[in-house]
Design an enzyme around this catalytic site. Structure first.
Site, PDB file in Angstrom:
ATOM      1  N   CYS A  77       0.815  -1.223   0.000  1.00 44.70           N
ATOM      2  CA  CYS A  77       0.000   0.000   0.000  1.00 44.70           C
ATOM      3  C   CYS A  77       0.848   1.273   0.000  1.00 44.70           C
ATOM      4  CB  CYS A  77      -0.988  -0.013   1.162  1.00 44.70           C
ATOM      5  SG  CYS A  77      -0.268   0.124   2.807  1.00 44.70           S
ATOM      6  N   HIS A  83      -5.740   1.836  -4.319  1.00 42.95           N
ATOM      7  CA  HIS A  83      -4.858   1.301  -3.274  1.00 42.95           C
ATOM      8  C   HIS A  83      -4.481  -0.136  -3.594  1.00 42.95           C
ATOM      9  CE1 HIS A  83      -7.941  -1.008  -0.589  1.00 42.95           C
ATOM     10  NE2 HIS A  83      -8.392  -0.957  -1.820  1.00 42.95           N
ATOM     11  N   HIS A 119      -2.675   1.464   6.842  1.00 40.07           N
ATOM     12  CA  HIS A 119      -3.035   1.326   5.427  1.00 40.07           C
ATOM     13  C   HIS A 119      -3.185   2.715   4.812  1.00 40.07           C
ATOM     14  CE1 HIS A 119      -4.374  -0.997   1.980  1.00 40.07           C
ATOM     15  NE2 HIS A 119      -5.309  -0.082   1.769  1.00 40.07           N
TER      16      HIS A 119
END
Length: 365
Positions: free
Chosen positions: A280, A340, A328
């Site tokens: 990520c 993402h 994240h």
């Protein structure tokens, strides 16, 4: 009489039970065995029921999240390890350069000492008295004095160089210890990641094919199932909390968003920063690098890499962060959507930002 006394001292013979007595003894023995078996079994715990498919899915989700947390820690440790490696290499180069200069000075000093030994057998006053050309001798004596001054300077320089090399080596030793610690930390996080991902795979293997397919569908819905899913989710996005304006194509944010669009479909690989796979924070770092902006490597450092903005102020190109541990990150593209890298097995994709616990946002440029 003697025979009578002898027989009186004999022990009576033991006869086995027969008839009712035998049946009574057997019944008692069986009852005792049953009691013992019951007592032994009373302490054994009953077998735990197998987890349901829903429980397995919840555990797998938790393992994937924990693996992502460990991945960000790994990325941070990797940066520190790289910095420590560079510091050790730099100090090794400096020590080598200093040693070369020291060896050159020692060689020069040795040559001067050899020359003085060869020409210094007579006392300078005697050499002056015997010289047929006193002016030439005095000129040479002045040269010897200057050579002496140079020798003294060389000795002073050598002492300084020795001291400097000792300091460099001490710093190199400290940096080498730091490097060993960074590598141990790196291995610890690597082990945590691989262990959690292996556990997730084992749990998924306990599901039936239909259950695994249902899990993947649910995971896709939670993390965005590609453009079609993103379009459906965008219909329900809260327009009051996100501006849907597109980033200007020529702007830095526009270039970052364009890069992220180009990465859609590429696999998630922990620790990867492209060009063929991403995690990520590796995706957001690469996207902004394509726009000419250098971002730090981890989620918990990227959140401090620009100006914090509220959810209602989001604009394309902003970094959006999730979970309380800032584990994240995605790149906001407008309309309540982001691009993402979700998790292992789920490639880079578009997803709604309201599918995960929102933790904050940062505007890079």
């Amino acid at each position: 009489m003697a025979a009578h006394r002898k027989s009186a001292h004999r022990k009576p013979k033991q006869r086995p039970f027969t008839g009712p007595a035998a049946r009574t003894a057997a019944t008692l023995a069986l009852a005792g065995a049953a009691t013992a078996t019951s007592a032994t079994g009373a302490g054994a715990a009953p077998a735990e029921p197998a987890p349901t498919a829903a429980q397995v899915r919840a555990k797998v989700d938790r393992l994937y999240h924990d693996a992502e947390v460990a991945t960000e820690k790994y990325n941070g440790a990797k940066e520190k390890e790289a910095a420590a490696t560079k510091a050790v290499d730099t100090l090794a180069d400096e020590a080598a350069r200093r040693t070369d200069r020291l060896n050159t000075a020692r060689h020069t000093l040795g040559s001067m000492a050899t020359a003085q030994y060869r020409t210094g057998a007579l006392d300078p006053a005697v050499q002056l008295a015997l010289s047929s050309d006193p002016d030439t001798y005095l000129e040479r004596a002045a040269q010897l004095d200057r050579a002496g001054d140079r020798q003294t300077s060389l000795l002073t320089g050598i002492r300084r160089q020795l001291s400097g090399i000792a300091r460099v080596k001490a710093r190199a030793d400290r940096e080498t210890e730091a490097l060993a610690a960074r590598r141990a930390e790196l291995q610890e996080h690597r082990t945590a990641i691989t262990t959690k991902l292996a556990d997730a795979r084992k749990l998924l293997a306990t599901l039936t094919a239909d259950e695994r397919a249902a899990y993947e569908r649910a995971a896709d819905a939670a993390h965005g199932g590609g453009p079609a899913q993103a379009d459906r989710s965008a219909t329900h996005a809260d327009r009051s909390t996100a501006r849907a304006s597109a980033a200007a194509p020529g702007s830095r944010a526009g270039r970052a968003v364009a890069f992220a669009h180009g990465a859609i479909g590429k696999p998630y690989v922990w620790g990867a920063t492209g060009p063929n796979a991403f995690d990520c924070s590796g995706l957001t770092q690469a996207a902004w690098q394509a726009a000419g902006v250098s971002l730090p490597r981890t989620t918990y450092t990227q959140i401090n890499a620009g100006q914090r903005v509220s959810r209602s102020e989001l604009a394309p190109g902003d970094l959006v962060f999730f979970y309380s541990g800032i584990s994240h990150v995605g790149l906001y593209i407008g309309g309540g959507q982001m691009i993402h890298a979700p998790r292992p097995g789920a490639p880079v994709r578009i997803a709604p930002i309201d599918q995960m616990p929102f933790a904050g946002a940062t505007r890079v440029a």
